[in-house]
Write a protein that holds these residues in place. Structure first.
Motif, PDB file in Angstrom:
ATOM      1  N   ALA A 186      10.180  22.636  13.949  1.00  0.00           N
ATOM      2  CA  ALA A 186      11.452  21.998  13.621  1.00  0.00           C
ATOM      3  C   ALA A 186      12.585  23.016  13.663  1.00  0.00           C
ATOM      4  CB  ALA A 186      11.377  21.346  12.242  1.00  0.00           C
ATOM      5  N   ILE A 187      12.294  24.226  13.177  1.00  0.00           N
ATOM      6  CA  ILE A 187      13.300  25.279  13.212  1.00  0.00           C
ATOM      7  C   ILE A 187      13.621  25.631  14.652  1.00  0.00           C
ATOM      8  CG2 ILE A 187      13.778  27.680  12.610  1.00  0.00           C
ATOM      9  CD1 ILE A 187      11.935  27.258  10.174  1.00  0.00           C
ATOM     10  N   LEU A 201      17.177  26.596   6.270  1.00  0.00           N
ATOM     11  CA  LEU A 201      17.836  27.010   5.028  1.00  0.00           C
ATOM     12  C   LEU A 201      17.073  26.525   3.807  1.00  0.00           C
ATOM     13  CD1 LEU A 201      21.619  26.524   5.861  1.00  0.00           C
ATOM     14  CD2 LEU A 201      20.520  28.645   5.132  1.00  0.00           C
ATOM     15  N   ALA A 202      16.530  25.307   3.884  1.00  0.00           N
ATOM     16  CA  ALA A 202      15.741  24.780   2.765  1.00  0.00           C
ATOM     17  C   ALA A 202      14.493  25.625   2.539  1.00  0.00           C
ATOM     18  CB  ALA A 202      15.361  23.323   3.033  1.00  0.00           C
ATOM     19  N   ASP A 219      11.383  32.459   2.462  1.00  0.00           N
ATOM     20  CA  ASP A 219      10.565  32.670   3.653  1.00  0.00           C
ATOM     21  C   ASP A 219      11.292  33.561   4.657  1.00  0.00           C
ATOM     22  OD1 ASP A 219       9.717  31.778   6.530  1.00  0.00           O
ATOM     23  OD2 ASP A 219       8.045  31.273   5.194  1.00  0.00           O
ATOM     24  N   LYS A 220      10.719  34.727   4.924  1.00  0.00           N
ATOM     25  CA  LYS A 220      11.375  35.695   5.805  1.00  0.00           C
ATOM     26  C   LYS A 220      11.335  35.269   7.264  1.00  0.00           C
ATOM     27  CE  LYS A 220      10.737  39.582   2.711  1.00  0.00           C
ATOM     28  NZ  LYS A 220      10.082  40.868   2.448  1.00  0.00           N
ATOM     29  N   ALA A 245      21.163  30.621  -0.074  1.00  0.00           N
ATOM     30  CA  ALA A 245      20.585  29.481   0.653  1.00  0.00           C
ATOM     31  C   ALA A 245      20.411  28.262  -0.240  1.00  0.00           C
ATOM     32  CB  ALA A 245      19.257  29.883   1.294  1.00  0.00           C
ATOM     33  N   ALA A 246      20.105  28.480  -1.502  1.00  0.00           N
ATOM     34  CA  ALA A 246      19.894  27.359  -2.432  1.00  0.00           C
ATOM     35  C   ALA A 246      21.176  26.567  -2.679  1.00  0.00           C
ATOM     36  CB  ALA A 246      19.342  27.878  -3.752  1.00  0.00           C
TER      37      ALA A 246
END
Length: 197
Positions: A9-10, A19-20, A27-28, A71-72
Motif C-alpha cells: 500500500a505504501i 504516516l499511520a 516503523d523505520k 506523525a501521530a
C-alpha cells in the motif's frame, strides 16, 4: 495487520497509511519510504525557495525529523499526507527565515515586497506558501483597514483565494479587487513602517 502486509500500500503511494504506521509503530521502514519519496521533492522546493543547496537540505532534514516526531498529529480527515508534509516544510522554512531575519533589523513592508508592488496570487504551490509569510507579518494590522479593503485582504491572504475568486465571490470587477489590495498595502506599509516623508 503487520507492517509487511502494509508495504504494498505504501509503495502504491498510500502516504497516509505510511504516516499511520510511523505514528503507531515507530516503523523505520515506513518512515524510510516516506523519506525516499518526499526528500527529493522537498529538496527541489527548498532550492527554489532559498536558491541554496545547503539551506534546502537543512529544510529537508528539519521537515522529515518533524514528520517522524509528529506523525501521530497527522489527521487524514483534514487533508492528504503530502499537504501535511509540505505544510511542515513551509513552517520550517518560515522558522529559518525568521532566524535569518532576527540577525537584521525588524522586517519592513519593503522587504516583503522588494519589487515595490503587491504579490499576485498564482497557481504555483510554492508561491502560494509565500502568501502565508506575508499574512503572518501583515494580518495583525488588517483591523486598521477600511471594511472593503479588509474584506479583500482577508480573502486573498487568509482564505488564500485568487484575485479572480475574490472578484467572483464579492461580485466586483477584478480591477477593483486589485486596486483595493494596492490601497490596503499602502496603508499597511504605513502601519508597519510609519508614514513616509
Amino acid at each position: 495487520m503487520t507492517t509487511q502486509e502494509m508495504t504494498p500500500a505504501i509503495a502504491a503511494g498510500q502516504w497516509e497509511e505510511a504516516l499511520a504506521i510511523v505514528a503507531l509503530h515507530r516503523d523505520k521502514s515506513a518512515y524510510a519510504e516516506l523519506f525516499r519519496y518526499f526528500a527529493p521533492r522537498l529538496r527541489a522546493f527548498g532550492i527554489k525557495m532559498f536558491g541554496n543547496e545547503q539551506q534546502a537540505m537543512e529544510m529537508v532534514q528539519d521537515t522529515m525529523l518533524n514528520v517522524w516526531q509528529k506523525a501521530a498529529l497527522f489527521d487524514a480527515s483534514r487533508g492528504c499526507a503530502s499537504t501535511w508534509i509540505f505544510t511542515i516544510a513551509r513552517n520550517v522554512r518560515f522558522d529559518m527565515l525568521r532566524k535569518k531575519q532576527s540577525r537584521k533589523d525588524d522586517i519592513s513592508a519593503d522587504d516583503l515586497w522588494a519589487d515595490g508592488d503587491y504579490p499576485e496570487q498564482e497557481d504555483n504551490q510554492s508561491q502560494q506558501w509565500d502568501v502565508h509569510l506575508v499574512a503572518e507579518k501583515v494580518a495583525p494590522h488588517f483591523h486598521a483597514l477600511p471594511p472593503a479593503q479588509r474584506l479583500v485582504m482577508e480573502k486573498v491572504y487568509l482564505d488564500e483565494l485568487s484575485h479572480q475568486e475574490v472578484s467572483e465571490q464579492l461580485g466586483i470587477p477584478l480591477g477593483t479587487v486589485k486596486s483595493r489590495i494596492r490601497l490596503a498595502l499602502d496603508r499597511l506599509r504605513e502601519a508597519i513602517d510609519g508614514p513616509r516623508s
